[in-house]
Each structure stands twice: as C-alpha cells, then as structure tokens.
Design a protein around this motif. Structure first.
Motif, PDB file in Angstrom:
ATOM      1  N   LEU A 116      -6.908 -22.288  44.814  1.00 44.68           N
ATOM      2  CA  LEU A 116      -6.584 -22.160  46.224  1.00 44.68           C
ATOM      3  C   LEU A 116      -6.402 -20.683  46.538  1.00 44.68           C
ATOM      4  N   ILE A 117      -7.178 -20.200  47.500  1.00 48.96           N
ATOM      5  CA  ILE A 117      -7.054 -18.792  47.885  1.00 48.96           C
ATOM      6  C   ILE A 117      -5.753 -18.619  48.658  1.00 48.96           C
ATOM      7  N   ARG A 118      -4.943 -17.697  48.217  1.00 48.07           N
ATOM      8  CA  ARG A 118      -3.633 -17.500  48.818  1.00 48.07           C
ATOM      9  C   ARG A 118      -3.747 -17.036  50.263  1.00 48.07           C
ATOM     10  N   ASP A 119      -2.777 -17.442  51.081  1.00 47.47           N
ATOM     11  CA  ASP A 119      -2.784 -17.045  52.488  1.00 47.47           C
ATOM     12  C   ASP A 119      -2.717 -15.533  52.647  1.00 47.47           C
ATOM     13  N   ASP A 120      -2.055 -14.859  51.687  1.00 51.86           N
ATOM     14  CA  ASP A 120      -1.894 -13.409  51.779  1.00 51.86           C
ATOM     15  C   ASP A 120      -2.901 -12.647  50.921  1.00 51.86           C
ATOM     16  N   ALA A 121      -3.967 -13.341  50.478  1.00 58.72           N
ATOM     17  CA  ALA A 121      -4.972 -12.691  49.639  1.00 58.72           C
ATOM     18  C   ALA A 121      -5.716 -11.619  50.429  1.00 58.72           C
ATOM     19  N   ALA A 122      -5.872 -10.451  49.820  1.00 55.52           N
ATOM     20  CA  ALA A 122      -6.598  -9.362  50.472  1.00 55.52           C
ATOM     21  C   ALA A 122      -8.095  -9.647  50.442  1.00 55.52           C
ATOM     22  N   THR A 123      -8.778  -9.234  51.498  1.00 59.76           N
ATOM     23  CA  THR A 123     -10.229  -9.394  51.542  1.00 59.76           C
ATOM     24  C   THR A 123     -10.875  -8.582  50.428  1.00 59.76           C
ATOM     25  N   GLY A 124     -11.800  -9.191  49.726  1.00 58.88           N
ATOM     26  CA  GLY A 124     -12.455  -8.511  48.615  1.00 58.88           C
ATOM     27  C   GLY A 124     -12.806  -9.513  47.538  1.00 58.88           C
ATOM     28  N   THR A 125     -13.096  -9.029  46.354  1.00 66.35           N
ATOM     29  CA  THR A 125     -13.532  -9.889  45.260  1.00 66.35           C
ATOM     30  C   THR A 125     -12.461  -9.985  44.187  1.00 66.35           C
ATOM     31  N   THR A 126     -12.163 -11.200  43.783  1.00 69.24           N
ATOM     32  CA  THR A 126     -11.265 -11.441  42.665  1.00 69.24           C
ATOM     33  C   THR A 126     -12.071 -12.118  41.561  1.00 69.24           C
ATOM     34  N   VAL A 127     -11.619 -12.000  40.343  1.00 70.69           N
ATOM     35  CA  VAL A 127     -12.422 -12.496  39.223  1.00 70.69           C
ATOM     36  C   VAL A 127     -11.649 -13.511  38.392  1.00 70.69           C
ATOM     37  N   GLN A 128     -12.428 -14.312  37.681  1.00 73.21           N
ATOM     38  CA  GLN A 128     -11.890 -15.158  36.613  1.00 73.21           C
ATOM     39  C   GLN A 128     -12.611 -14.735  35.346  1.00 73.21           C
ATOM     40  N   GLU A 129     -11.921 -14.760  34.248  1.00 74.69           N
ATOM     41  CA  GLU A 129     -12.537 -14.350  32.990  1.00 74.69           C
ATOM     42  C   GLU A 129     -12.307 -15.410  31.912  1.00 74.69           C
ATOM     43  N   VAL A 130     -13.350 -15.687  31.147  1.00 75.64           N
ATOM     44  CA  VAL A 130     -13.207 -16.539  29.975  1.00 75.64           C
ATOM     45  C   VAL A 130     -12.489 -15.714  28.908  1.00 75.64           C
ATOM     46  N   VAL A 131     -11.321 -16.146  28.517  1.00 79.54           N
ATOM     47  CA  VAL A 131     -10.557 -15.414  27.511  1.00 79.54           C
ATOM     48  C   VAL A 131     -10.860 -15.929  26.107  1.00 79.54           C
ATOM     49  N   GLU A 132     -10.897 -17.249  25.993  1.00 80.73           N
ATOM     50  CA  GLU A 132     -11.143 -17.814  24.662  1.00 80.73           C
ATOM     51  C   GLU A 132     -11.636 -19.244  24.794  1.00 80.73           C
TER      52      GLU A 132
END
Length: 232
Positions: A116-132
């Motif tokens: 869920l994208i937070r209501d206060d999320a700044a415009t731009g790109t956020t990432v998810q990373e496979v850690v393991e």
C-alpha cells in the motif's frame, strides 16, 4: 597455477535459475500495487519449499500481504500458508512447503506481494530488493556477495489525480459512487488518497478544480455521472 588451485579449492558459486521482482509498477498515495516474484531459466527445477526475504522502503509503502503465485500451485494440491514476518522494511516469508514438488514454467510467478502506497509518500520511485532466496533449503540467491541472478523491482509513486476513482481500481463505477455517498453523509471518513481521488467538484473547463477539502454531494453527482457516461 595458483589461480587454478584456488579455483579448485573455492569453486565459483553458480545459480541456474534467475529471479526478478516486478518493475515499473505505478500508483498514487493511498493506492495498492502487487509485485510478483518470477523465475526464469528454470531448467527442470523442482520446487518443494521456499524461504524468501524482500526489502522495501517503509517511508513510501506499507507491506500488506503475500501469497503463493500460480507457479507454486501444485495441480490439485495446495501449498501450505507461508509464515510472514514484516519488520523494518523487510518481508520475511518462510515455510512455503508444497505437498508435491512443482516444476514451474518459464517466467512463472512464485510469489505475489501486496504493498500500500503511503498517503505521505513522496512522488518518485521506490524499490524492492530480493535479499535472499532459498529453494529446497538451498541458497539460490543472497544480495551479500551473491551472483547477479536476482533483479529488484520498482514502484513509481505518482501524483494523485482527482478522477473519481476512490478505490483506485482503474475505473469509476457504482462502488466509487457508494463510497463517495458514505463520505458525503459522514458515514465514513476518507483517507488522504480517497479524498484526493474523490474531491472532484467543481469543474473548470470540464476538468476537476476542487476548492475545498471534503467529498460532498456535488462530488457524488459528478462521480455518478462519470460512472454512467465515462466522463465528467
């Protein structure tokens, strides 16, 4: 000679499979997105169990839930429910144990992650990373010194558009009208994302140009019109 000896003593780690999270996902604050973990270069791999760790930016998105993808549905058999622990921007999914081993097809979805994208999320790109990732209790990938066989995903947070799509499902329909009505009657209180999508009145040149910070009867009427005709 020394290099050859070292290669024999410490052979390079080689992974046959490649894993990737969905990239180029888009959404607005208050909206939900689903990221998929896919597998390629399957090479006949039979999956019996999985353990996965995925990191994300908690200032931009909140983790909601995870479920096994179509690639882990073992025919008539059902996989056991994964154990999920979401801590500090790290989703840990363990004990995905299949009743019967599954050989996924090329590009199959092994796991789906809802954010869920937070209501206060700044415009731009956020990432998810496979850690393991561990498959059949064997390490397939680790971001710490691991081979580059896992690709991270991305979510682009965009500006909220006053479009009447209150539940952010890509269309304006009776559900949006009902939600707007409940907000207008103060039966429910919209969150920031719902307010931004549903506060559409008045129109200036046919385009929403809201002058207040609420969803009222005028907004309900416009959303109803769009639900019926496809436009304001």
């Amino acid at each position: 000679m020394l290099c050859g000896i070292l290669m024999l003593l410490c052979p390079p780690l080689v992974w046959a499979e490649s894993l990737a999270l969905s990239s180029n996902l888009t959404g607005a604050p208050g909206g939900a997105v689903t990221s998929s973990l896919t597998i390629t270069d399957v090479n006949g791999l039979i999956i019996e169990s999985m353990d996965i760790r995925v990191s994300y930016d908690p200032s931009a998105v909140d983790f909601i839930a995870a479920r096994n993808g179509a690639g882990l549905q073992g025919g008539p058999y059902s996989p056991t429910s994964p154990v999920i622990n979401d801590t500090g921007g790290l989703v840990i999914i363990s004990n995905i144990s299949l009743i019967v081993g599954v050989t996924p097809t090329e590009g199959a979805v092994l796991l789906e992650l809802d954010f869920l994208i937070r209501d206060d999320a700044a415009t731009g790109t956020t990432v998810q990373e496979v850690v393991e990732v561990l498959i059949n209790e064997e390490l397939e990938f680790t971001s710490i010194g691991g081979a580059p066989n896992a690709a991270g995903g991305s979510i682009e947070v965009g500006l909220v558009v006053a479009d009447g799509d209150i539940n952010v499902d890509g269309k304006v329909d009776v559900i949006d009208v009902l939600l707007a009505t409940r907000f207008a009657l103060v039966m429910d209180t919209p969150d920031a994302g719902q307010l931004a999508h549903g506060n559409v009145a008045p129109l200036v040149g046919g385009v929403p140009a809201p002058t207040d910070s609420k969803i009222g009867v005028d907004d309900v009427l416009l959303i109803q019109k769009k639900a019926l005709s496809g436009s304001f």
